[in-house]
Design a protein around this motif. Structure first.
Motif, mmCIF file in Angstrom:
data_model
loop_
_atom_site.group_PDB
_atom_site.id
_atom_site.type_symbol
_atom_site.label_atom_id
_atom_site.label_comp_id
_atom_site.label_asym_id
_atom_site.label_seq_id
_atom_site.Cartn_x
_atom_site.Cartn_y
_atom_site.Cartn_z
ATOM 1 N N MET A 1 0.844 -1.195 0.000
ATOM 2 C CA MET A 1 0.000 0.000 0.000
ATOM 3 C C MET A 1 0.879 1.245 0.000
ATOM 4 O O MET A 1 1.992 1.242 0.511
ATOM 5 N N LEU B 1 -2.206 13.152 7.671
ATOM 6 C CA LEU B 1 -3.502 12.476 7.816
ATOM 7 C C LEU B 1 -4.064 12.741 9.209
ATOM 8 O O LEU B 1 -5.248 13.032 9.355
ATOM 9 N N ASP B 2 -3.201 12.627 10.227
ATOM 10 C CA ASP B 2 -3.629 12.959 11.587
ATOM 11 C C ASP B 2 -4.332 14.305 11.584
ATOM 12 O O ASP B 2 -5.460 14.445 12.055
ATOM 13 N N PHE C 1 -7.713 14.483 9.233
ATOM 14 C CA PHE C 1 -8.851 13.741 9.774
ATOM 15 C C PHE C 1 -9.337 14.396 11.068
ATOM 16 O O PHE C 1 -10.541 14.486 11.311
ATOM 17 N N LEU D 1 -11.412 17.281 10.232
ATOM 18 C CA LEU D 1 -12.725 16.894 9.705
ATOM 19 C C LEU D 1 -13.639 16.305 10.769
ATOM 20 O O LEU D 1 -14.840 16.139 10.530
ATOM 21 N N LEU E 1 -8.037 17.475 -0.232
ATOM 22 C CA LEU E 1 -8.325 16.186 0.401
ATOM 23 C C LEU E 1 -7.931 14.984 -0.442
ATOM 24 O O LEU E 1 -8.451 13.886 -0.233
ATOM 25 N N GLU F 1 -6.429 12.136 1.677
ATOM 26 C CA GLU F 1 -7.412 11.549 2.576
ATOM 27 C C GLU F 1 -8.350 10.624 1.783
ATOM 28 O O GLU F 1 -8.623 9.503 2.193
ATOM 29 N N ALA F 2 -8.786 11.104 0.644
ATOM 30 C CA ALA F 2 -9.635 10.269 -0.207
ATOM 31 C C ALA F 2 -8.879 9.006 -0.604
ATOM 32 O O ALA F 2 -9.429 7.906 -0.580
ATOM 33 N N TRP G 1 -6.451 7.524 0.990
ATOM 34 C CA TRP G 1 -6.295 6.613 2.121
ATOM 35 C C TRP G 1 -7.582 5.818 2.305
ATOM 36 O O TRP G 1 -7.571 4.596 2.379
ATOM 37 N N ILE G 2 -8.684 6.520 2.367
ATOM 38 C CA ILE G 2 -9.975 5.850 2.555
ATOM 39 C C ILE G 2 -10.208 4.850 1.427
ATOM 40 O O ILE G 2 -10.651 3.733 1.651
ATOM 41 N N GLU G 3 -9.880 5.264 0.212
ATOM 42 C CA GLU G 3 -10.124 4.389 -0.925
ATOM 43 C C GLU G 3 -9.317 3.094 -0.805
ATOM 44 O O GLU G 3 -9.839 2.003 -1.038
ATOM 45 N N TYR H 1 -8.202 1.786 1.873
ATOM 46 C CA TYR H 1 -8.769 1.007 2.964
ATOM 47 C C TYR H 1 -10.000 0.255 2.463
ATOM 48 O O TYR H 1 -10.188 -0.922 2.731
ATOM 49 N N ARG H 2 -10.808 0.965 1.675
ATOM 50 C CA ARG H 2 -12.011 0.333 1.144
ATOM 51 C C ARG H 2 -11.666 -0.861 0.259
ATOM 52 O O ARG H 2 -12.366 -1.865 0.239
ATOM 53 N N LEU I 1 -8.993 -2.772 0.591
ATOM 54 C CA LEU I 1 -8.622 -3.875 1.485
ATOM 55 C C LEU I 1 -9.889 -4.508 2.049
ATOM 56 O O LEU I 1 -10.010 -5.725 2.128
ATOM 57 N N TRP I 2 -10.797 -3.647 2.447
ATOM 58 C CA TRP I 2 -12.047 -4.119 3.032
ATOM 59 C C TRP I 2 -12.785 -5.015 2.039
ATOM 60 O O TRP I 2 -13.212 -6.124 2.365
#
Lengths: 117, 117
Positions: free
Chosen positions: B1, B9-10, B13, B16, B80, B83-84, B86-88, B90-91, B93-94
């Motif tokens: 990754m 990121l800290d 986030f 936000l 962002l 951040e997008a 990172w979330i993506e 993670y998604r 992996l999920w």
DNA sequence: AGCATACTGAACCATTCGGTTCAGTATTTA
DNA sequence: TAAATACTGAACCGAATGGTTCAGTATGCT
């Protein structure tokens, strides 16, 4: 713009604002883990890790189940869909703003050229 | 990754994770605004709002410029993206986790069927 | 039964957070 | 020049955070 659950976004963005917790999520994406395993991996007391997991669980990002004396943590069902959507809509607004700016710049350029001719 | 800047990121986030600050971002996406305007819109003292703007600025989500006695706030350049991303990731992996689960389930079904025949 | 393991809960601690008030300073405006 | 406006900074406040220790409880192994 879509209406998001304020409290839910509060909770999950707050959960993501900690590097340890993001690490736990990445870990859990690879494999389920017990509190003890996570605590060791992140050099932290059991109690400390349990709190982090609690925060992630509260935010719906993780679920846990205790069987025997072991509590196993897995990725939650939420999958960060709302959070991704929020960021995405914000990005769209952001892009729109800068597209507008581009148009203004273009307009200025065009005018300049017109004046020059 | 991909490796993301942990501290960044800290910061973003955390920025936000507060509904007021998300509101400010949405507001600024519509139009630039002064501290006073934002403070009024969110029913808060100037000082309070200035702190929020400071947090957003620190996270790179907002930039400000003071001309005369007015400090004008605009959306920052960050947009962002990280951040997008990172979330993506993670998604992804999920999703991978649940795809794997699906395969296991499929495998079990296949076996069941084989046993039955 | 007896010991080790795995978690749980309460209490504590320093720091940060979200907000305030109050007392400035700098800039307009009349 | 005087008054109003817009921000700034310090200090304070209560609550939440991120972490700890310590003293349990429940479970599993021998």
């Amino acid at each position: 713009m879509v209406q998001y659950a304020k409290a839910r976004l509060d909770a999950s963005f707050a959960a993501l604002s900690d590097a340890t917790r993001r690490g736990v999520l990445e870990q859990l994406a690879r494999a389920d883990a017990s509190i003890t395993e996570l605590a060791e991996k992140f050099h932290m007391t059991l109690t400390g890790m349990k709190k982090h997991v609690g925060v992630l669980e509260q935010a719906g990002l993780v679920t846990t189940e205790k069987v025997g004396r072991v509590r196993t943590c897995k990725l939650g069902l939420s999958g960060l869909g709302d959070e991704a959507a929020w960021i995405e809509s914000y990005r769209q607004l952001w892009d729109a703003r800068f597209d507008a700016l581009d148009k203004v710049v273009e307009e200025l350029k065009r005018k300049e050229k017109d004046d020059g001719e």
